[in-house]
Design a protein around this motif. Structure first.
Motif, PDB file in Angstrom:
ATOM      1  N   GLU A 239       0.922  -1.222   0.033  1.00 52.14           N
ATOM      2  CA  GLU A 239       0.066  -0.056   0.059  1.00 52.14           C
ATOM      3  C   GLU A 239       0.897   1.255  -0.030  1.00 52.14           C
ATOM      4  O   GLU A 239       1.818   1.240   0.519  1.00 52.14           O
ATOM      5  CB  GLU A 239      -1.089   0.113   1.198  1.00 52.14           C
ATOM      6  N   ASP A 240       0.384   2.287  -0.571  1.00 50.74           N
ATOM      7  CA  ASP A 240       0.980   3.375  -0.850  1.00 50.74           C
ATOM      8  C   ASP A 240      -0.014   4.617  -0.759  1.00 50.74           C
ATOM      9  O   ASP A 240      -0.975   4.717  -1.729  1.00 50.74           O
ATOM     10  CB  ASP A 240       1.893   3.604  -2.257  1.00 50.74           C
ATOM     11  N   THR A 241      -0.203   5.501   0.344  1.00 54.60           N
ATOM     12  CA  THR A 241      -1.363   6.206   0.585  1.00 54.60           C
ATOM     13  C   THR A 241      -1.217   7.479  -0.718  1.00 54.60           C
ATOM     14  O   THR A 241      -2.315   7.865  -1.308  1.00 54.60           O
ATOM     15  CB  THR A 241      -1.117   7.023   1.894  1.00 54.60           C
ATOM     16  N   VAL A 242      -0.333   7.737  -1.018  1.00 54.52           N
ATOM     17  CA  VAL A 242      -0.072   8.856  -1.873  1.00 54.52           C
ATOM     18  C   VAL A 242      -0.589   8.198  -3.571  1.00 54.52           C
ATOM     19  O   VAL A 242      -1.267   9.056  -4.037  1.00 54.52           O
ATOM     20  CB  VAL A 242       1.418   9.367  -2.298  1.00 54.52           C
ATOM     21  N   VAL A 243      -0.213   7.135  -3.914  1.00 50.22           N
ATOM     22  CA  VAL A 243      -0.665   6.370  -4.874  1.00 50.22           C
ATOM     23  C   VAL A 243      -2.361   6.466  -5.022  1.00 50.22           C
ATOM     24  O   VAL A 243      -2.943   6.569  -5.895  1.00 50.22           O
ATOM     25  CB  VAL A 243       0.088   5.311  -5.411  1.00 50.22           C
ATOM     26  N   GLU A 244      -2.699   5.761  -4.066  1.00 50.92           N
ATOM     27  CA  GLU A 244      -4.167   5.552  -3.618  1.00 50.92           C
ATOM     28  C   GLU A 244      -4.787   6.807  -3.565  1.00 50.92           C
ATOM     29  O   GLU A 244      -6.094   6.878  -4.484  1.00 50.92           O
ATOM     30  CB  GLU A 244      -4.321   4.729  -2.221  1.00 50.92           C
ATOM     31  N   ASN A 245      -4.553   7.758  -2.899  1.00 48.84           N
ATOM     32  CA  ASN A 245      -5.256   8.937  -2.893  1.00 48.84           C
ATOM     33  C   ASN A 245      -5.430   9.766  -4.430  1.00 48.84           C
ATOM     34  O   ASN A 245      -6.321  10.193  -4.833  1.00 48.84           O
ATOM     35  CB  ASN A 245      -4.482  10.075  -1.933  1.00 48.84           C
ATOM     36  N   TRP A 246      -4.164   9.796  -4.963  1.00 45.20           N
ATOM     37  CA  TRP A 246      -4.258  10.200  -6.444  1.00 45.20           C
ATOM     38  C   TRP A 246      -5.277   9.502  -7.377  1.00 45.20           C
ATOM     39  O   TRP A 246      -5.963   9.774  -8.218  1.00 45.20           O
ATOM     40  CB  TRP A 246      -2.976  10.469  -7.106  1.00 45.20           C
ATOM     41  N   ALA A 247      -5.151   8.204  -7.493  1.00 40.36           N
ATOM     42  CA  ALA A 247      -5.714   7.111  -8.194  1.00 40.36           C
ATOM     43  C   ALA A 247      -7.430   7.228  -7.917  1.00 40.36           C
ATOM     44  O   ALA A 247      -7.967   7.337  -8.929  1.00 40.36           O
ATOM     45  CB  ALA A 247      -5.422   5.667  -7.992  1.00 40.36           C
ATOM     46  N   ASN A 248      -7.516   7.684  -6.674  1.00 43.32           N
ATOM     47  CA  ASN A 248      -8.908   7.898  -6.471  1.00 43.32           C
ATOM     48  C   ASN A 248      -9.464   9.385  -6.191  1.00 43.32           C
ATOM     49  O   ASN A 248     -10.482   9.213  -5.799  1.00 43.32           O
ATOM     50  CB  ASN A 248      -9.500   7.027  -4.966  1.00 43.32           C
ATOM     51  N   ALA A 249      -8.697  10.122  -6.507  1.00 43.51           N
ATOM     52  CA  ALA A 249      -8.938  11.491  -6.675  1.00 43.51           C
ATOM     53  C   ALA A 249     -10.272  11.948  -7.584  1.00 43.51           C
ATOM     54  O   ALA A 249     -10.770  11.097  -8.583  1.00 43.51           O
ATOM     55  CB  ALA A 249      -8.077  12.277  -7.237  1.00 43.51           C
ATOM     56  N   PRO A 250     -11.244  12.759  -7.007  1.00 41.95           N
ATOM     57  CA  PRO A 250     -12.298  13.019  -7.601  1.00 41.95           C
ATOM     58  C   PRO A 250     -12.218  13.711  -9.135  1.00 41.95           C
ATOM     59  O   PRO A 250     -10.983  14.269  -9.312  1.00 41.95           O
ATOM     60  CB  PRO A 250     -13.038  14.243  -6.853  1.00 41.95           C
ATOM     61  N   ARG A 251     -12.691  13.171 -10.156  1.00 43.32           N
ATOM     62  CA  ARG A 251     -12.727  13.720 -11.433  1.00 43.32           C
ATOM     63  C   ARG A 251     -13.852  14.517 -11.943  1.00 43.32           C
ATOM     64  O   ARG A 251     -15.015  14.037 -11.368  1.00 43.32           O
ATOM     65  CB  ARG A 251     -12.328  12.531 -12.420  1.00 43.32           C
ATOM     66  N   PRO A 252     -13.518  15.302 -12.654  1.00 39.98           N
ATOM     67  CA  PRO A 252     -14.827  15.982 -13.296  1.00 39.98           C
ATOM     68  C   PRO A 252     -15.717  15.262 -14.186  1.00 39.98           C
ATOM     69  O   PRO A 252     -15.298  14.230 -14.963  1.00 39.98           O
ATOM     70  CB  PRO A 252     -14.270  17.264 -14.309  1.00 39.98           C
ATOM     71  N   PRO A 253     -16.914  15.271 -14.394  1.00 41.71           N
ATOM     72  CA  PRO A 253     -17.902  14.737 -15.259  1.00 41.71           C
ATOM     73  C   PRO A 253     -17.510  14.572 -16.724  1.00 41.71           C
ATOM     74  O   PRO A 253     -16.809  15.572 -16.989  1.00 41.71           O
ATOM     75  CB  PRO A 253     -19.064  15.010 -14.974  1.00 41.71           C
ATOM     76  N   ARG A 254     -17.779  13.592 -17.304  1.00 43.66           N
ATOM     77  CA  ARG A 254     -17.504  13.442 -18.629  1.00 43.66           C
ATOM     78  C   ARG A 254     -18.306  14.579 -19.533  1.00 43.66           C
ATOM     79  O   ARG A 254     -19.514  14.468 -19.227  1.00 43.66           O
ATOM     80  CB  ARG A 254     -17.506  12.351 -19.516  1.00 43.66           C
TER      81      ARG A 254
END
Length: 254
Positions: A239-254
């Motif tokens: 586990e890597d908190t930084v990697v996980e936080n970025w991967a699950n960061a909110p994204r704008p709708p398409r």
């Protein structure tokens, strides 16, 4: 984000990037010149054509760097004084009415590069060169990875050069158009960095590279790729908190 500051400038800066591309094109010209001068070299005429195409591109990049530096108030007088007197072509006819290479043209380009580098006191050119060398020559990379990185860098350099030529601005350009070019440049630099990092990371567990890579993927709108990378990295390296936080960061709708 793009930094147009005079402090701690690196390869993401517009002027520094143009100078680096010009320097890379100069190295290509020097290698092509060696092939032309070698009577036993194959495809000498192809090398001659490469010189014919690459030499003007050196000056286009240096002129672009000068324009950026001058707009910031940099002292580009030395470059501007020598620019009208440089040789327009690296290929010249000789006494036998054949085409030959003019070595003084390469000297002109080297002097111009040196003058422009002096106008960028905030850039640590040795550190920039060291970062590039370390990335390509990482001892942890297997030979096939080194080859992949080298091939990728060569392809990216060609892509960047082609892209720079395509976006050459007109003499009169409004602010909106300039902003669009700026945004396109930022996006292009980010994509180049993503490709380099992808080749450098491979199957390794390198936290700093992984953090930068997943962050750039998200910033580039490639959220799904960020999630895929995070899953593989977590399963391989823990586990890597930084990697996980970025991967699950909110994204704008398409």
């Amino acid at each position: 984000m793009y930094r147009d500051s005079a402090n701690a400038l690196d390869e993401s800066d517009r002027a520094v990037g143009a100078i680096l591309i010009g320097e890379a094109m100069l190295v290509q010209c020097e290698r092509a010149v060696d092939r032309v001068r070698d009577p036993h070299a194959h495809e000498r005429w192809r090398a001659m054509r490469e010189i014919h195409d690459d030499y003007p591109e050196i000056w286009r990049q240096l002129d672009r760097a000068r324009a950026v530096l001058a707009s910031r108030g940099g002292n580009t007088t030395a470059y501007e004084e020598m620019r009208p007197h440089v040789r327009p072509s690296l290929i010249v006819p000789n006494d036998a009415h054949e085409t030959a290479v003019d070595p003084e043209a390469l000297d002109d380009a080297r002097r111009a590069l040196a003058e422009l580098k002096l106008c960028v006191p905030g850039a640590d050119w040795k550190a920039i060169a060291r970062r590039t060398t370390e990335l390509v020559e990482m001892p942890q990379l297997h030979r096939r990875h080194r080859l992949a990185v080298g091939t990728t860098l060569s392809a990216l350099a060609l892509a960047v050069v082609t892209w720079f030529v395509a976006i050459t601005p007109e003499k009169k350009q409004d602010k909106a158009e300039a902003m669009r070019h700026e945004i396109a440049e930022i996006a292009n630099q980010r994509k180049v960095r993503i490709d380099i990092l992808a080749s450098a990371i491979g199957d390794r567990c390198n936290a700093p590279l992984a953090h930068e890579y997943v962050k750039l993927l998200v910033m580039d709108g490639r959220g799904h790729d960020a999630e895929t990378f995070a899953d593989g990295y977590t399963g391989r390296c823990g586990e890597d908190t930084v990697v996980e936080n970025w991967a699950n960061a909110p994204r704008p709708p398409r």
